[in-house]
Every structure is written in structure tokens, then in C-alpha cells.
Design a protein around this motif. Structure first.
Motif, PDB file in Angstrom:
ATOM      1  N   GLY A   1     -60.024  -2.200  -7.487  1.00 57.66           N
ATOM      2  CA  GLY A   1     -58.922  -3.123  -7.240  1.00 57.66           C
ATOM      3  C   GLY A   1     -57.594  -2.446  -7.421  1.00 57.66           C
ATOM      4  N   ASP A   2     -56.771  -3.018  -8.318  1.00 59.01           N
ATOM      5  CA  ASP A   2     -55.441  -2.476  -8.594  1.00 59.01           C
ATOM      6  C   ASP A   2     -55.581  -1.233  -9.471  1.00 59.01           C
ATOM      7  OD1 ASP A   2     -52.846  -1.947  -9.098  1.00 59.01           O
ATOM      8  OD2 ASP A   2     -52.463  -3.762 -10.294  1.00 59.01           O
ATOM      9  N   ALA A   3     -55.258  -0.069  -8.925  1.00 59.86           N
ATOM     10  CA  ALA A   3     -55.433   1.197  -9.640  1.00 59.86           C
ATOM     11  C   ALA A   3     -54.292   1.489 -10.610  1.00 59.86           C
ATOM     12  CB  ALA A   3     -55.571   2.340  -8.646  1.00 59.86           C
ATOM     13  N   SER A   4     -53.295   0.624 -10.668  1.00 59.41           N
ATOM     14  CA  SER A   4     -52.139   0.910 -11.531  1.00 59.41           C
ATOM     15  C   SER A   4     -52.516   0.894 -13.008  1.00 59.41           C
ATOM     16  CB  SER A   4     -51.022  -0.106 -11.273  1.00 59.41           C
ATOM     17  OG  SER A   4     -51.466  -1.426 -11.561  1.00 59.41           O
ATOM     18  N   GLY A   5     -53.568   0.165 -13.321  1.00 56.14           N
ATOM     19  CA  GLY A   5     -53.980   0.100 -14.743  1.00 56.14           C
ATOM     20  C   GLY A   5     -54.911   1.208 -15.150  1.00 56.14           C
ATOM     21  N   LEU A   6     -55.273   2.103 -14.224  1.00 60.19           N
ATOM     22  CA  LEU A   6     -56.243   3.163 -14.528  1.00 60.19           C
ATOM     23  C   LEU A   6     -55.752   4.123 -15.610  1.00 60.19           C
ATOM     24  CD1 LEU A   6     -58.965   4.442 -13.946  1.00 60.19           C
ATOM     25  CD2 LEU A   6     -57.909   5.713 -12.063  1.00 60.19           C
ATOM     26  N   PRO A   7     -54.508   4.624 -15.549  1.00 60.40           N
ATOM     27  CA  PRO A   7     -54.061   5.556 -16.598  1.00 60.40           C
ATOM     28  C   PRO A   7     -54.149   4.959 -17.999  1.00 60.40           C
ATOM     29  CG  PRO A   7     -52.571   5.626 -14.733  1.00 60.40           C
ATOM     30  CD  PRO A   7     -53.484   4.466 -14.486  1.00 60.40           C
ATOM     31  N   GLN A   8     -53.786   3.676 -18.125  1.00 58.66           N
ATOM     32  CA  GLN A   8     -53.843   3.032 -19.435  1.00 58.66           C
ATOM     33  C   GLN A   8     -55.289   2.899 -19.905  1.00 58.66           C
ATOM     34  OE1 GLN A   8     -52.217  -0.912 -19.527  1.00 58.66           O
ATOM     35  NE2 GLN A   8     -52.260  -1.057 -21.761  1.00 58.66           N
ATOM     36  N   ALA A   9     -56.202   2.552 -18.985  1.00 60.64           N
ATOM     37  CA  ALA A   9     -57.611   2.411 -19.341  1.00 60.64           C
ATOM     38  C   ALA A   9     -58.196   3.749 -19.775  1.00 60.64           C
ATOM     39  CB  ALA A   9     -58.399   1.838 -18.163  1.00 60.64           C
TER      40      ALA A   9
ATOM     41  N   SER B   1     -69.064  -1.823 -23.044  1.00 64.73           N
ATOM     42  CA  SER B   1     -68.941  -3.220 -22.614  1.00 64.73           C
ATOM     43  C   SER B   1     -67.529  -3.616 -22.177  1.00 64.73           C
ATOM     44  CB  SER B   1     -69.393  -4.156 -23.750  1.00 64.73           C
ATOM     45  OG  SER B   1     -68.568  -3.998 -24.893  1.00 64.73           O
ATOM     46  N   VAL B   2     -66.518  -2.845 -22.593  1.00 62.02           N
ATOM     47  CA  VAL B   2     -65.132  -3.222 -22.281  1.00 62.02           C
ATOM     48  C   VAL B   2     -64.422  -2.144 -21.465  1.00 62.02           C
ATOM     49  CG1 VAL B   2     -62.887  -3.857 -23.228  1.00 62.02           C
ATOM     50  CG2 VAL B   2     -64.984  -4.640 -24.361  1.00 62.02           C
ATOM     51  N   LEU B   3     -64.363  -0.926 -22.002  1.00 63.92           N
ATOM     52  CA  LEU B   3     -63.523   0.106 -21.370  1.00 63.92           C
ATOM     53  C   LEU B   3     -64.088   0.588 -20.037  1.00 63.92           C
ATOM     54  CD1 LEU B   3     -62.454   2.240 -24.482  1.00 63.92           C
ATOM     55  CD2 LEU B   3     -61.291   0.294 -23.412  1.00 63.92           C
ATOM     56  N   LEU B   4     -65.392   0.894 -19.984  1.00 67.25           N
ATOM     57  CA  LEU B   4     -65.957   1.373 -18.725  1.00 67.25           C
ATOM     58  C   LEU B   4     -65.904   0.308 -17.625  1.00 67.25           C
ATOM     59  CD1 LEU B   4     -68.989   3.603 -19.816  1.00 67.25           C
ATOM     60  CD2 LEU B   4     -66.637   4.254 -19.308  1.00 67.25           C
ATOM     61  N   PRO B   5     -66.241  -0.967 -17.927  1.00 66.13           N
ATOM     62  CA  PRO B   5     -66.075  -2.001 -16.895  1.00 66.13           C
ATOM     63  C   PRO B   5     -64.621  -2.159 -16.450  1.00 66.13           C
ATOM     64  CG  PRO B   5     -67.561  -2.786 -18.594  1.00 66.13           C
ATOM     65  CD  PRO B   5     -66.980  -1.503 -19.096  1.00 66.13           C
ATOM     66  N   LYS B   6     -63.678  -2.006 -17.411  1.00 63.81           N
ATOM     67  CA  LYS B   6     -62.259  -2.104 -17.068  1.00 63.81           C
ATOM     68  C   LYS B   6     -61.872  -0.986 -16.109  1.00 63.81           C
ATOM     69  CE  LYS B   6     -57.963  -3.507 -17.502  1.00 63.81           C
ATOM     70  NZ  LYS B   6     -57.520  -4.796 -16.905  1.00 63.81           N
ATOM     71  N   ILE B   7     -62.350   0.230 -16.388  1.00 64.33           N
ATOM     72  CA  ILE B   7     -62.057   1.361 -15.507  1.00 64.33           C
ATOM     73  C   ILE B   7     -62.676   1.135 -14.138  1.00 64.33           C
ATOM     74  CG2 ILE B   7     -62.564   3.808 -15.132  1.00 64.33           C
ATOM     75  CD1 ILE B   7     -62.264   4.192 -18.165  1.00 64.33           C
ATOM     76  N   ALA B   8     -63.894   0.600 -14.121  1.00 68.83           N
ATOM     77  CA  ALA B   8     -64.556   0.326 -12.842  1.00 68.83           C
ATOM     78  C   ALA B   8     -63.754  -0.686 -12.030  1.00 68.83           C
ATOM     79  CB  ALA B   8     -65.976  -0.186 -13.094  1.00 68.83           C
ATOM     80  N   ASP B   9     -63.188  -1.687 -12.691  1.00 71.82           N
ATOM     81  CA  ASP B   9     -62.384  -2.707 -11.991  1.00 71.82           C
ATOM     82  C   ASP B   9     -61.131  -2.095 -11.382  1.00 71.82           C
ATOM     83  OD1 ASP B   9     -64.215  -4.617 -12.661  1.00 71.82           O
ATOM     84  OD2 ASP B   9     -63.074  -5.419 -14.362  1.00 71.82           O
TER      85      ASP B   9
ATOM     86  N   PHE C   1     -61.881  11.548 -11.589  1.00 75.40           N
ATOM     87  CA  PHE C   1     -60.834  12.312 -10.916  1.00 75.40           C
ATOM     88  C   PHE C   1     -61.342  13.543 -10.160  1.00 75.40           C
ATOM     89  CE2 PHE C   1     -58.869  10.454 -14.791  1.00 75.40           C
ATOM     90  CZ  PHE C   1     -58.063   9.538 -14.148  1.00 75.40           C
ATOM     91  N   GLY C   2     -62.645  13.765 -10.189  1.00 72.89           N
ATOM     92  CA  GLY C   2     -63.158  14.978  -9.584  1.00 72.89           C
ATOM     93  C   GLY C   2     -63.790  14.768  -8.235  1.00 72.89           C
ATOM     94  N   GLY C   3     -63.347  13.773  -7.522  1.00 72.63           N
ATOM     95  CA  GLY C   3     -63.884  13.563  -6.186  1.00 72.63           C
ATOM     96  C   GLY C   3     -65.111  12.689  -6.152  1.00 72.63           C
ATOM     97  N   GLN C   4     -65.435  12.059  -7.308  1.00 67.96           N
ATOM     98  CA  GLN C   4     -66.584  11.158  -7.345  1.00 67.96           C
ATOM     99  C   GLN C   4     -66.100   9.765  -7.722  1.00 67.96           C
ATOM    100  OE1 GLN C   4     -69.905  12.645  -9.652  1.00 67.96           O
ATOM    101  NE2 GLN C   4     -69.280  14.757  -9.317  1.00 67.96           N
TER     102      GLN C   4
END
Length: 467
Positions: free
Chosen positions: A257-265, A245-253, A199-202
Motif C-alpha cells: 500500500g502506502d510505502a511512506s511508512g516503510l522507513p519508520q517500520a 505479529s506486529v512489525l512484519l505484518p506492518k512492513i508487509a502492508d 531492499f534487495g530486489g525481492q
């Protein structure tokens, strides 16, 4: 074939003088077939899943092949009550204990050698009575060797276990509250860095795995020894694996792609961090000061813990395939400081030297006072080129930093440093010897320099103390 003076060969015991004829018969078989006996030993054990882990290293194969041949040829020449015979078997047992070869593999290997020799007896010209005498001598001599090796093995294993436990207790005896806060801060630092990357511009920045963070390195290398067997260790490691192996790749996706799932991740990531914090508090709970294991002058680790720590790091490196390096650091001409300023000056300078080294490494690394003005540094998960770069930085710091003297004066020192990388050999002594040889070469080449271990250094005996 046996002379009359041999007496009743079949009834002689190993503790008495062995029948000359039986010994000569065995020597004849061994002299003629030693290489094939050793080759058969390797063919069998390299197919053995557990044994292959200890024999796959090329240096081990080469050395052990020669050593096993020498052992076989000397085995029946020496009298069993000879001091050198017993010392040789005990030394072998000590080495087995140091590199943690299971004793059942040693006994299995002895049985393999014994059966290999016995199978060659029918092809000889021995009579049945003579063959029986040879078999008795073979059994008794090998069994005696195994008894001597086993005694040394169990003594070495017990001593290592005691030192392992002493280091674990010592680790717990550090300033626990400071250590706890330090690791909570390291965990928080990684968490904030990850969130800032999001969230910091990176937004396109790669998220650093928690296993590669300062906290991850500490957990893997320090906490494993400090809290050996603690119930909270495995859950923390499991959560870290889930993050990487799960959370960081999920956030990267969600970022691509669809950013709607970012807050939940992100919420799941924060929950995982909170769970680690809870387990971390549980890990430190009840820890108290137990045993002092630091060098009283330099506050570096006591050398007695070196085998425990290096053995564990070698085991970790072997399992994970991670790099692992050792630095051997010696202060050049340190004796002059003691001669000119007295031991009080030497002690003050030595404390500052240790501070320079400690400030140069990470919390997950280990710094030992190896002896006198010599220090050994174990650099976990560090490649050779990075270890050399660090060694050069330490060397340069010494040349640029003024050290205080008791009379208010100042001086600078230089250091010679040997660097060696773990190459797969299971015995930590080979890694230390390699760094030691590189250090000795640095001193021979003019001092105030860094030298990297050569391949031959890993198979060299330890040097005598450098002048």
C-alpha cells in the motif's frame, strides 16, 4: 459371612494378614463391577480440566483402562507385605513422576476409586460389622498403595529435578563465548535476510518469521533449558512475538500500500533487533563452565539428560501443537570393526560417525549417544516426512563417506534408522520405544535402511538389544 478364623476383622491392620472374608467381599464387588468402576473414573476425570490433559490420548485411555482393571483385581489378592505388591505400586509411582502427573491428581483418583467401591457396599448382603471390616480393609489397602506410590513419585521427581538442573548447568558450561557469538550471528543473519528481502530486489518476497529462524529455534529449545528462570528470557520472547505479529505484518502492508511508512517500520524492526542483542548479552553474562555432560568419546550429549530434554520437548510440543520426531540410529555390524581393527579403530570410527550426525542436524536439535554404536536424535519442530528425509540423507552419507582408520586405511559403514513422530502421548518412553521398534524392524529387514514407526510401535515395550 466372614468365618470365625477372621477374628476381629475391624481391628486388623494392613501390615498383617487381611481378613479372608473382607478380602473376598471386596474381590466380589470388584470382579463384578471393575469395568464400571473404571468407566466412572474416566467419566469424572475427563471432565477435570487438569486431569484431561493426561488422559485424552487414545493410547493412554486404552492402556490405563486395562491397567486399572488389572490393578483393581490384583489389589486385594496379593498380601500387602508381598514384594510384588510393593514393586507394582512403586512402578506406578515412577511412571506418574516420569510423565509429571501432579500427585494431588493421583490421590484424587484413589479417592474416587475408593468411594466408588464403598458406594456398592449397601447393595451387598454384608452385615453392619462385616461392612465396617470391608471399609477398614479398603481404606488401609488403598492408603498403603498411595504411600508406596508417593514415595516412588517423590524419589523420581527429585532425581528428575537433579538431572534437569545438571543439564542446565552443563548447558551453561559449554563454550559460552562461542555460543553467544554463534547466536548473535544467527540473529544478524535473520535481520540481514529480512532487510535484503525488502531492499534487495525481492520486494514481493514473504518475510520469514523470526520465531522460525535458527535463532528462534535455539531460543525456544536450547535457551529455555540453559537459562531456566532467567529474567531476560521472557522479554526476548515478547519482542520476537511483537516482530512476528506486529512489525512484519506492518512492513508487509507498507509494501503493498502506502510505502511512506516503510522507513519508520524498518527503524522499529532494527530497534527491536538491537534490544534482543542487548538482552542476549545479559543472558550470557556471568555464565561459566560448570559440569561436563557430553560423552567423552563422541562429544554428543550424555544419555542421562535424555529424560529431561525429551520431557521438556514433549511439553512444548503439547502446548504449541508443533511436530516433534526422534531418530534411533544404529551402525550395522559395528562389532566387526572392533574385532578386526581393535578398539582404537572402533573409537576413531565412532567419533567420525558422531560428526556425520552432528553435521546433519540443526543447532536446535539434540544428539545423544544412546549406547555403544547407537545414537538418538531429537528433532524439534520437525514433521515426520522431514524427519524421514533427514534420516535417509544421514543413511546415504554413511554409504558414500569414507571414514579413516588408525593405520591410514579407510572404510564405509551403513546404518539402520528408526523414525518416530510424537503423537501426543505424555510419556517420552513411548516415543523412544516406538523409534526403537522401528529401528529393530529396519535391522530385521536387511539393515542399511530407514523404517518409520507403526501405530502399534507406540504401545510396545522396549526391545532387547538387537544382535
Amino acid at each position: 459371612m466372614f468365618s470365625d478364623q477372621d477374628g476381629s476383622a475391624a481391628s486388623r491392620r494392613t501390615g498383617e494378614t487381611a481378613p479372608v472374608g473382607a478380602r473376598e467381599a471386596l474381590l466380589g464387588i470388584i470382579e463384578g463391577d471393575a469395568e464400571e468402576l473404571v468407566a466412572s473414573f474416566y467419566r469424572t476425570f475427563l471432565k477435570h480440566e487438569e486431569a484431561a490433559n493426561f488422559l485424552s490420548h487414545s493410547v493412554v485411555q486404552e492402556r490405563l483402562s486395562h491397567s486399572l482393571c488389572r490393578w483393581l483385581r490384583a489389589f486385594f489378592r496379593d498380601e500387602p507385605d508381598d514384594t510384588e505388591f510393593a514393586a507394582r505400586q512403586k512402578h506406578i509411582g515412577e511412571v506418574h513422576a516420569r510423565i509429571k502427573i501432579p500427585i494431588h491428581l493421583v490421590l484424587e483418583g484413589a479417592s474416587l476409586v475408593k468411594s466408588g467401591i464403598a458406594r456398592r457396599l449397601p447393595a451387598s448382603s454384608l452385615t453392619g460389622e462385616e461392612m465396617a471390616a470391608v471399609l477398614i480393609l479398603l481404606d488401609e489397602r488403598v492408603d498403603l498403595a498411595m504411600r508406596l506410590m508417593s514415595e516412588a513419585y517423590f524419589i523420581g521427581t527429585r532425581q528428575r529435578a537433579q538431572v534437569d538442573e545438571a543439564y542446565r548447568l552443563f548447558s551453561l558450561g559449554q563454550d559460552i563465548s562461542m555460543e553467544r557469538e554463534s547466536q548473535r550471528a544467527a540473529l544478524m543473519e535473520w535481520s540481514q535476510s529480512a532487510l535484503f528481502g525488502l531492499f534487495g530486489g525481492q520486494g514481493n518476497a514473504t518475510l520469514k518469521p523470526i520465531s522460525a529462524s535458527s535463532f528462534g529455534l535455539w531460543l525456544r529449545h536450547r535457551a529455555g533449558m540453559m537459562f531456566q528462570g532467567a529474567a531476560a528470557l521472557d522479554p526476548i520472547e515478547g519482542i520476537m512475538q511483537q516482530i512476528d505479529s506486529v512489525l512484519l505484518p506492518k512492513i508487509a502492508d507498507t509494501r503493498t500500500g502506502d510505502a511512506s511508512g516503510l522507513p519508520q517500520a524498518v527503524e522499529r524492526l532494527q530497534a527491536a533487533i538491537e534490544e534482543i542483542n542487548f538482552l542476549l548479552a545479559e543472558l550470557f553474562q556471568g555464565a561459566a563452565a560448570l559440569e561436563n555432560g557430553r560423552d567423552p568419546l563422541t562429544r554428543t550429549l550424555n544419555r542421562r539428560f535424555l529424560p529431561s530434554i525429551l520431557s521438556r520437548e514433549i511439553s512444548l510440543a503439547t502446548t504449541s501443537g508443533a511436530a516433534f520426531c526422534v531418530l534411533m540410529i544404529d551402525i550395522d555390524h559395528f562389532k566387526r570393526i572392533n574385532d578386526q581393527g581393535g578398539h582404537s579403530a572402533g573409537d576413531l570410527v565412532l567419533r567420525q560417525i558422531a560428526d556425520v550426525i552432528l553435521d546433519s542436524v540443526r543447532q536446535s536439535d539434540f544428539v545423544f549417544r544412546y549406547g555403544g554404536e547407537e545414537f538418538l536424535v531429537a528433532l524439534v519442530e520437525t514433521r515426520l516426512e522431514d524427519a524421514v528425509r533427514l534420516a535417509e540423507r544421514i543413511r546415504k552419507t554413511f554409504t558414500e563417506q569414507s571414514l579413516r582408520l588408525p593405520d591410514g586405511g579407510e572404510l564405509t559403514v551403513t546404518a539402520s534408522i528408526g523414525v518416530a513422530a510424537f503423537d501426543g502421548h505424555p510419556d517420552h518412553a513411548y516415543l523412544v520405544n516406538a523409534a526403537d521398534k522401528a529401528l529393530y524392524r529396519a535391522k530385521e529387514m536387511g539393515r542399511n535402511r530407514v523404517e518409520t514407526a507403526l501405530p502399534s510401535d507406540h504401545d510396545a515395550p522396549a526391545r532387547q538389544d538387537a544382535v
